[in-house]
Scaffold this active site. Structure first.
Site, PDB file in Angstrom:
ATOM      1  N   TYR A  79       7.566  22.797 -20.693  1.00 23.31           N
ATOM      2  CA  TYR A  79       7.845  21.355 -20.623  1.00 23.31           C
ATOM      3  C   TYR A  79       8.977  21.095 -19.633  1.00 23.31           C
ATOM      4  CZ  TYR A  79       8.747  16.555 -22.159  1.00 23.31           C
ATOM      5  OH  TYR A  79       8.902  15.201 -22.196  1.00 23.31           O
ATOM      6  N   PHE A 131      -0.816  -1.886   0.857  1.00 22.81           N
ATOM      7  CA  PHE A 131      -1.923  -1.302   0.105  1.00 22.81           C
ATOM      8  C   PHE A 131      -1.982  -2.052  -1.231  1.00 22.81           C
ATOM      9  CE2 PHE A 131      -4.084   1.657  -2.703  1.00 22.81           C
ATOM     10  CZ  PHE A 131      -5.274   1.721  -2.008  1.00 22.81           C
ATOM     11  N   THR A 132      -3.156  -2.106  -1.846  1.00 20.26           N
ATOM     12  CA  THR A 132      -3.333  -2.939  -3.051  1.00 20.26           C
ATOM     13  C   THR A 132      -2.296  -2.652  -4.140  1.00 20.26           C
ATOM     14  OG1 THR A 132      -4.971  -1.333  -3.798  1.00 20.26           O
ATOM     15  CG2 THR A 132      -5.831  -3.339  -2.775  1.00 20.26           C
ATOM     16  N   ASP A 222       5.098   5.979   3.117  1.00 20.99           N
ATOM     17  CA  ASP A 222       3.962   6.314   2.246  1.00 20.99           C
ATOM     18  C   ASP A 222       3.117   7.352   2.980  1.00 20.99           C
ATOM     19  OD1 ASP A 222       1.468   6.477   1.002  1.00 20.99           O
ATOM     20  OD2 ASP A 222       1.406   4.362   0.464  1.00 20.99           O
ATOM     21  N   LYS A 265      -5.125  12.500  -1.724  1.00 17.01           N
ATOM     22  CA  LYS A 265      -5.754  12.458  -0.402  1.00 17.01           C
ATOM     23  C   LYS A 265      -5.386  13.721   0.383  1.00 17.01           C
ATOM     24  CE  LYS A 265      -5.981   7.427  -0.446  1.00 17.01           C
ATOM     25  NZ  LYS A 265      -7.356   7.030  -0.141  1.00 17.01           N
ATOM     26  N   ARG A 388     -13.283  -3.726   0.673  1.00 19.78           N
ATOM     27  CA  ARG A 388     -11.873  -3.825   1.052  1.00 19.78           C
ATOM     28  C   ARG A 388     -11.707  -5.138   1.816  1.00 19.78           C
ATOM     29  NH1 ARG A 388      -8.640  -0.093  -1.762  1.00 19.78           N
ATOM     30  NH2 ARG A 388      -9.281  -1.837  -3.012  1.00 19.78           N
ATOM     31  N   PHE A 454     -10.477  -6.339  -8.268  1.00 19.62           N
ATOM     32  CA  PHE A 454     -11.603  -5.569  -7.723  1.00 19.62           C
ATOM     33  C   PHE A 454     -12.031  -4.421  -8.631  1.00 19.62           C
ATOM     34  CE2 PHE A 454      -9.300  -1.802  -6.249  1.00 19.62           C
ATOM     35  CZ  PHE A 454      -7.999  -2.265  -6.100  1.00 19.62           C
TER      36      PHE A 454
HETATM   37  N1  F0G Z   1      -0.768   4.382  -0.971  1.00 15.02           N
HETATM   38  C1  F0G Z   1      -1.874   4.513  -0.232  1.00 15.02           C
HETATM   39  C2  F0G Z   1      -1.790   4.438   1.253  1.00 15.02           C
HETATM   40  C3  F0G Z   1      -3.112   4.721  -0.876  1.00 15.02           C
HETATM   41  O1  F0G Z   1      -4.208   4.848  -0.124  1.00 15.02           O
HETATM   42  C4  F0G Z   1      -3.155   4.802  -2.286  1.00 15.02           C
HETATM   43  C5  F0G Z   1      -4.410   4.983  -2.986  1.00 15.02           C
HETATM   44  C6  F0G Z   1      -1.960   4.644  -3.009  1.00 15.02           C
HETATM   45  C7  F0G Z   1      -0.784   4.451  -2.312  1.00 15.02           C
HETATM   46  C8  F0G Z   1      -1.961   4.702  -4.492  1.00 15.02           C
HETATM   47  O2  F0G Z   1      -2.170   6.009  -4.900  1.00 15.02           O
HETATM   48  O3  F0G Z   1      -4.335   5.963  -6.188  1.00 15.02           O
HETATM   49  O4  F0G Z   1      -2.759   7.890  -6.365  1.00 15.02           O
HETATM   50  O5  F0G Z   1      -2.177   5.724  -7.368  1.00 15.02           O
HETATM   51  N2  F0G Z   1      -5.536   4.840  -2.440  1.00 15.02           N
HETATM   52  C9  F0G Z   1      -6.829   4.998  -3.109  1.00 15.02           C
HETATM   53  C10 F0G Z   1      -7.963   4.596  -2.211  1.00 15.02           C
HETATM   54  C11 F0G Z   1      -6.910   4.343  -4.455  1.00 15.02           C
HETATM   55  O6  F0G Z   1      -9.102   4.571  -2.705  1.00 15.02           O
HETATM   56  O7  F0G Z   1      -7.757   4.374  -1.020  1.00 15.02           O
HETATM   57  P1  F0G Z   1      -2.893   6.405  -6.298  1.00 15.02           P
END
Ligand code: F0G
Length: 481
Positions: A79, A131-132, A222, A265, A388, A454
């Site tokens: 842990y 990013f979303t 990022d 990724k 998107r 979405f």
């Molecule tokens: N920043 C970027 C540039 C991303 O593409 C993502 C996730 C995140 C942050 C958030 O990371 O999903 O690990 O919590 N992108 C995914 C996509 C969801 O489908 O492009 P996460």
């Protein structure tokens, strides 16, 4: 690796061999119609058994290497004080040069912690593009996201190599307008996802850092797509042709105060982390880690994932790994361009992107062209893509639609997962769809969640266009395709 054939054409060549495979399903068009109707015309609600090629995302869907899998077998499940964590910290130090590491369960958890610690109500956060999940977290903390890209970033067809660059003059203007003390930090997103996976140049990063430092603003990077970002700098930026991916990453990190990523990724494993050399920032975030994620030496990841990430970080500096998705994306885009299908150019990282507003020029954004096209691609091919565009934007505080700058249907290319024939098949079906684009209609919400709509939103096809599209498809391909 891109190789030139004797006819002069370049193809992406896989620099790995496949020893474990997973079955794909290609269900007939009538079955696909039922699946998308039941799923509210939202590709997120489809099940794997109804999908042929899963191009929803490249996130957590990449093929791990044998060395990553092997590392998972020797994970230390303590842990606190897990040896696996120290292996991860060593990899981060060796590859990215950071001393302090905070593991988190995925990228948005890093964004949550950064928002919690650094974003105050009334703050603004300038960035090359949002990013979303980033926007959701920073805005829930009371901040406002300011996107300060150059106008050409929104031209979907372009030969501009660095559409992810920040507009330096706009950055200076933002500082002048709001004052540095209202700016939480400046954020640069490697290979800007929602612009179609478009990189920034090292020169631009250097300049952004210079302006930020002169004004006492720190830079957050990022790095979810850092290996693709480094790959594009090597391919496209003068003076970096002969640098290694590692050398380019090392140079980028010189300008970074706080780094974070989604490990799903570039490092090809579920998880994420925040890293810095600034002890003060580290100490500010650290107390919140066990509250929201887990103890410092696992932070919401399993120790198996930590082991695999420690290997993945080293492997992402391999040229053939860094370019594995980008080269397939390029090949895919070139096929679609031959068919005269509108795609985002230059081809970016992570995915081939269809320009839905050009594909469906008569459809208003209020009918969600990128979402309609994602559903249509599924109906015509069994391939799952992701909207998107405007559906990926949430409404403003007064309930008005916020129309997306560009409407993209993203066909993700997970790293080392799909083959050239699967890409050729998909390009062929999209070509058919493009020739029958008049059959594609709009969508309307029937169930609309208040945040990140979405994911769970349910929509319906206006005038039942899905059924008509499937009838036309069966006429050309037969009932079992
Ligand atoms: N920043 C970027 C540039 C991303 O593409 C993502 C996730 C995140 C942050 C958030 O990371 O999903 O690990 O919590 N992108 C995914 C996509 C969801 O489908 O492009 P996460």
């Amino acid at each position: 690796m891109l190789v030139k054939l004797s006819n002069g054409k370049e193809i992406p060549m896989e620099m790995h061999k496949v020893r474990i495979v997973q079955k794909c399903f290609l269900v007939p068009a009538d079955h696909r119609l039922k699946a998308i109707e039941e799923g509210g015309y939202n590709t997120f609600s489809l099940r794997t058994r109804d999908i042929f090629m899963d191009s929803l995302t490249d996130s957590g869907t990449n093929a791990m290497s044998d060395n990553q899998l092997a590392a998972m077998m020797v994970a230390d499940d303590a842990y606190a004080g897990s040896e696996s964590f120290y292996k991860l910290a060593d990899s981060i130090k060796d590859v990215l040069g950071f001393e302090y590491v905070l593991p988190v369960h995925q990228g948005r958890a890093a964004e949550h912690l950064l928002a919690k610690v650094f974003v105050k109500p009334g703050d603004v956060i300038p960035m090359n593009y949002h990013f979303t999940t980033t926007k959701a977290h920073f805005e829930m903390a009371g901040g406002t996201v300011l996107e300060i890209y150059r106008d050409l970033a929104l031209q979907t067809e372009s030969s501009e190599p660095f559409k992810g660059n920040m507009d330096l003059q706009k950055f200076r203007d933002v500082i002048k307008k709001y004052g540095a003390n209202k700016i939480s930090f400046v954020r640069m997103e490697a290979t800007a996802n929602l612009l179609g996976g478009q990189p920034f140049s090292l020169e631009n990063l250097r300049e952004v850092k210079k302006i930020a430092s002169e004004n006492g603003i720190f830079l957050v990077y990022d790095g979810s797509l850092i290996s693709e970002q480094a790959y594009f700098i090597k391919q496209r930026e003068k003076g970096y042709e002969n640098k290694s991916i590692q050398e380019i990453m090392t140079e980028m990190m010189k300008y970074v105060d706080i780094f974070y990523l989604s490990g799903r990724k570039s490092t090809m494993v579920r998880g994420g982390f925040i890293a810095t050399n600034n002890k003060k920032y580290f100490e500010m975030i650290k107390p919140w880690l066990p509250v929201y994620e887990g103890f410092l030496t696992y932070g919401g990841m399993s120790t198996k994932e930590i082991e695999a990430m420690a290997v993945g970080i080293r492997e992402m500096t391999d040229f053939n790994v860094a370019g594995s998705s980008a080269e397939f994306v390029k090949f895919f885009c070139e096929r679609l361009i031959e068919y005269k299908v509108p795609v985002v150019t230059p081809p970016g990282g992570l995915a081939c992107h269809l320009d839905a507003m050009k594909f469906l020029p008569n459809m208003p954004q209020s009918q969600y062209p990128a979402g309609a096209l994602a559903a249509a691609v599924y109906l015509a091919s069994g391939v799952r893509t992701m909207e998107r565009g405007t559906i990926s934007m949430d409404r403003d505080k007064d309930g008005n639609e916020v129309y997306s700058d560009i409407e993209l249907t993203r066909i993700a290319v997970p790293r080392r997962v799909y083959t050239m024939s699967q890409i050729l098949y998909t390009a062929d079906r999209i070509n058919w769809l493009h020739q029958h684009r008049d059959l594609i209609g709009g969508l309307k919400f029937v169930e609309e969640p208040p945040v990140l709509r979405f994911f769970f939103g349910k929509l319906e096809a206006l005038n039942n266009w899905g059924a008509k599209l499937v009838e036309a498809f069966k006429k050309d391909f037969g009932p079992n395709c």
